[in-house]
Design a protein around this motif. Structure first.
Motif, PDB file in Angstrom:
ATOM      1  N   ASP A 298     -14.690 -28.729  -6.770  1.00 29.26           N
ATOM      2  CA  ASP A 298     -15.277 -29.934  -6.180  1.00 29.26           C
ATOM      3  C   ASP A 298     -16.782 -29.934  -6.439  1.00 29.26           C
ATOM      4  N   PRO A 299     -17.239 -30.593  -7.511  1.00 31.19           N
ATOM      5  CA  PRO A 299     -18.665 -30.568  -7.844  1.00 31.19           C
ATOM      6  C   PRO A 299     -19.541 -31.313  -6.845  1.00 31.19           C
ATOM      7  N   SER A 300     -18.940 -32.123  -5.979  1.00 28.15           N
ATOM      8  CA  SER A 300     -19.748 -32.895  -5.021  1.00 28.15           C
ATOM      9  C   SER A 300     -20.488 -31.989  -4.052  1.00 28.15           C
ATOM     10  N   GLY A 301     -19.955 -30.790  -3.809  1.00 31.10           N
ATOM     11  CA  GLY A 301     -20.626 -29.879  -2.886  1.00 31.10           C
ATOM     12  C   GLY A 301     -22.005 -29.481  -3.369  1.00 31.10           C
ATOM     13  N   CYS A 302     -22.197 -29.429  -4.689  1.00 28.97           N
ATOM     14  CA  CYS A 302     -23.484 -29.016  -5.243  1.00 28.97           C
ATOM     15  C   CYS A 302     -24.570 -30.066  -5.037  1.00 28.97           C
ATOM     16  N   CYS A 303     -24.168 -31.305  -4.789  1.00 31.89           N
ATOM     17  CA  CYS A 303     -25.164 -32.362  -4.587  1.00 31.89           C
ATOM     18  C   CYS A 303     -25.061 -32.980  -3.195  1.00 31.89           C
ATOM     19  N   ALA A 304     -24.343 -32.302  -2.275  1.00 31.01           N
ATOM     20  CA  ALA A 304     -24.192 -32.824  -0.917  1.00 31.01           C
ATOM     21  C   ALA A 304     -25.533 -32.947  -0.213  1.00 31.01           C
ATOM     22  N   TRP A 305     -26.500 -32.121  -0.610  1.00 30.56           N
ATOM     23  CA  TRP A 305     -27.834 -32.164   0.025  1.00 30.56           C
ATOM     24  C   TRP A 305     -28.484 -33.526  -0.165  1.00 30.56           C
ATOM     25  N   THR A 306     -28.119 -34.253  -1.222  1.00 37.40           N
ATOM     26  CA  THR A 306     -28.706 -35.588  -1.430  1.00 37.40           C
ATOM     27  C   THR A 306     -28.195 -36.583  -0.395  1.00 37.40           C
ATOM     28  N   ASN A 307     -27.101 -36.233   0.275  1.00 37.11           N
ATOM     29  CA  ASN A 307     -26.540 -37.078   1.343  1.00 37.11           C
ATOM     30  C   ASN A 307     -26.784 -36.483   2.721  1.00 37.11           C
ATOM     31  N   GLY A 308     -27.737 -35.539   2.818  1.00 38.06           N
ATOM     32  CA  GLY A 308     -28.099 -34.978   4.118  1.00 38.06           C
ATOM     33  C   GLY A 308     -27.137 -33.945   4.653  1.00 38.06           C
TER      34      GLY A 308
END
Length: 492
Positions: A298-308
């Motif tokens: 799940d690559p979304s975890g690596c950019c979850a910080w952009t969604n707080g």
């Protein structure tokens, strides 16, 4: 979002700093209930004591009920599990880790921390080194306004000649910060804490090149005629045409990671090159300089910080603590061996929560304990350093430099408050200066002779008479002295 009670009270008293003010504004924007409660607090502290509708204690109790309801509502969104079976006892401090502390921090200790989450903030560096604090209200394009103002004189001079070259823009995100940026080609970059990006005010020529140190998520504007290239601080080169991906390249971490969410890209470190497809990650190991390719569920975890969000799926505890340190702008010190005993850990929570809340979640699966010891900032006008426990800022008046150093035992610097001289490996000149001030005498010596001594250690009761202190110094320096009234002459 759950806000710290002290921020509400500090707002009424007019003592909020920039970060706290931004947090309050975000909290007030979230709901009418928040604004109503804030108005209640404001009115309470504005009234004379004799006219109060209820006591401070009743107001505090009301706040506790208010936050408990908020936590129950948001609690479902926080999921945490651990793949670690071992339970090493690790204690975090914001300066020193200690072992064998009580099973958890007390309510009094937790309430004293008040470490708030990071905020939207960035520093723009333009022209001859001018540094401009960017606001959170015009994140995407505010930098362009300042760059246009800076470039106006040059454009006027070049009106009838060759246009000036694009200016190099440098955006710095401090610890405890994040920022969203729109580049000249329409590419959007989300910049995480402790990140620096450099790019031109206008992309000219055949490519679009930027440099990056830290972590950023890019949504690159598609332009087949102009490849978009990112060069990291350790010379990794990432090339794309139009895609969405995350780059994590902090120099204080052994590995750099490039994770692809959508599109395609290539990563090269000079001789080697790998091409990524969605849900793949390139990992560059700085210790052995290897470049490898991995599938990511799940690559979304690596950019979850952009969604707080903090969203670490089966990650080492060290990785999680490093991210917490950068976001909350704190120094976390721990025993690497103890941390390494943990297996992969999963942490998912709102990173806008205060530090204490995040650490409470980690405590549930790691059995760690922590205590905070604060921090301090020192500035000399143009320069600024932030100290953590056991650090020392040194300002040299000869060349006007401000530097930061680690101190093995900072208690020696304040031993005088307990009636002691406690100089550990200090220049003899420093020790003689302190003795001169304390005993109200003038000490005369040959600077060249004193400078020949190395670092000296002196520990004694400073309530002793002058003769006793000098006798101790004589044992390690072989100095001789004679007193002439209020003047003491030192010879060797």
């Amino acid at each position: 979002m759950i806000i710290n009670w002290d921020i509400l009270k500090k707002s009424v008293l007019g003592t909020l700093n920039l970060r706290e003010r931004q947090m309050l504004e975000r909290w007030l924007d979230e709901s009418e209930r928040h604004r109503d409660f804030y108005e209640t607090v404001r009115k309470h502290y504005a009234e004379p004591v004799g006219k109060l509708e209820f006591s401070d204690g009743e107001l505090d109790a009301s706040w506790q009920q208010f936050t408990q309801r908020a936590k129950r509502k948001s609690g479902r969104l926080i999921r945490l599990r651990a793949a670690a079976a071992c339970a090493a006892a690790v204690a975090v401090t914001l300066g020193i880790w200690t072992l064998n502390r009580p099973a958890s921090t007390t309510p009094e200790e937790r309430s004293a921390l008040h470490i708030t989450a990071g905020t939207t903030q960035a520093i723009l560096c333009v022209g001859d080194g001018e540094r401009i604090l960017l606001s959170d209200r015009e994140q995407d394009s505010e930098w362009q306004k300042f760059v246009a103002e800076e470039a106006a004189p040059a454009r006027e001079e070049a009106a009838d000649s060759i246009p000036p070259a694009p200016e190099q823009i440098r955006i710095e995100i401090p610890k405890g910060g994040e920022y969203r940026l729109r580049l000249p080609d329409g590419t959007t970059a989300w910049l995480n804490a402790e990140t620096v990006i450099v790019y031109p005010s206008e992309f000219v020529g055949e490519g679009r090149a930027v440099t990056l140190s830290g972590e950023a998520f890019f949504d690159v504007a598609h332009d087949p005629s102009k490849p978009f290239t990112i060069t990291t601080a350790d010379r990794l080169e990432i090339t794309v045409l139009g895609t969405r991906f995350n780059v994590s390249s902090y120099l204080d971490v052994d590995r750099a990671q490039v994770t692809l969410v959508e599109g395609s890209l290539s990563v090269a470190d000079g001789e080697r090159k790998v091409t990524l497809q969605p849900s793949q990650q390139a990992v560059f190991d700085r210790t052995d300089r290897t470049l490898s390719l991995h599938d990511v569920e799940d690559p979304s975890g690596c950019c979850a910080w952009t969604n707080g969000m903090f969203d670490f799926k089966l990650q080492p505890l060290e990785t999680i603590l490093d991210a917490i340190s950068k976001w909350y702008d704190i120094r976390i010190v721990y025993d690497p061996a103890a941390v390494a005993r943990f297996g992969a850990i999963t942490l998912q929570c709102d990173r806008r929560s205060d530090f204490t809340h995040v650490m409470e979640i980690l405590q549930e699966v790691t059995d760690l304990h922590y205590c905070a010891e604060g921090s301090l900032s020192v500035a000399d006008g143009e320069r600024k350093v932030t100290l953590q426990p056991s650090q020392q800022a040194v300002f040299d008046r000869t060349d006007r430099t401000l530097s930061l150093h680690d101190v093995e035992d900072p208690s020696g610097c304040c031993a005088w408050t307990n009636g002691m001289f406690d100089f550990k490996l200090q220049p003899l000149e420093t020790i003689l200066d302190a003795i001169s001030k304390w005993y109200d005498i003038r000490i005369v010596y040959d600077p060249a002779a004193v400078a020949r001594f190395g670092a000296i250690t002196l520990q004694c009761d400073r309530r002793s008479d002058f003769t006793h202190v000098m006798e101790i110094l004589q044992e390690v320096t072989d100095l001789h002295y004679c007193a002439e009234g209020k003047t003491v002459r030192i010879t060797f």
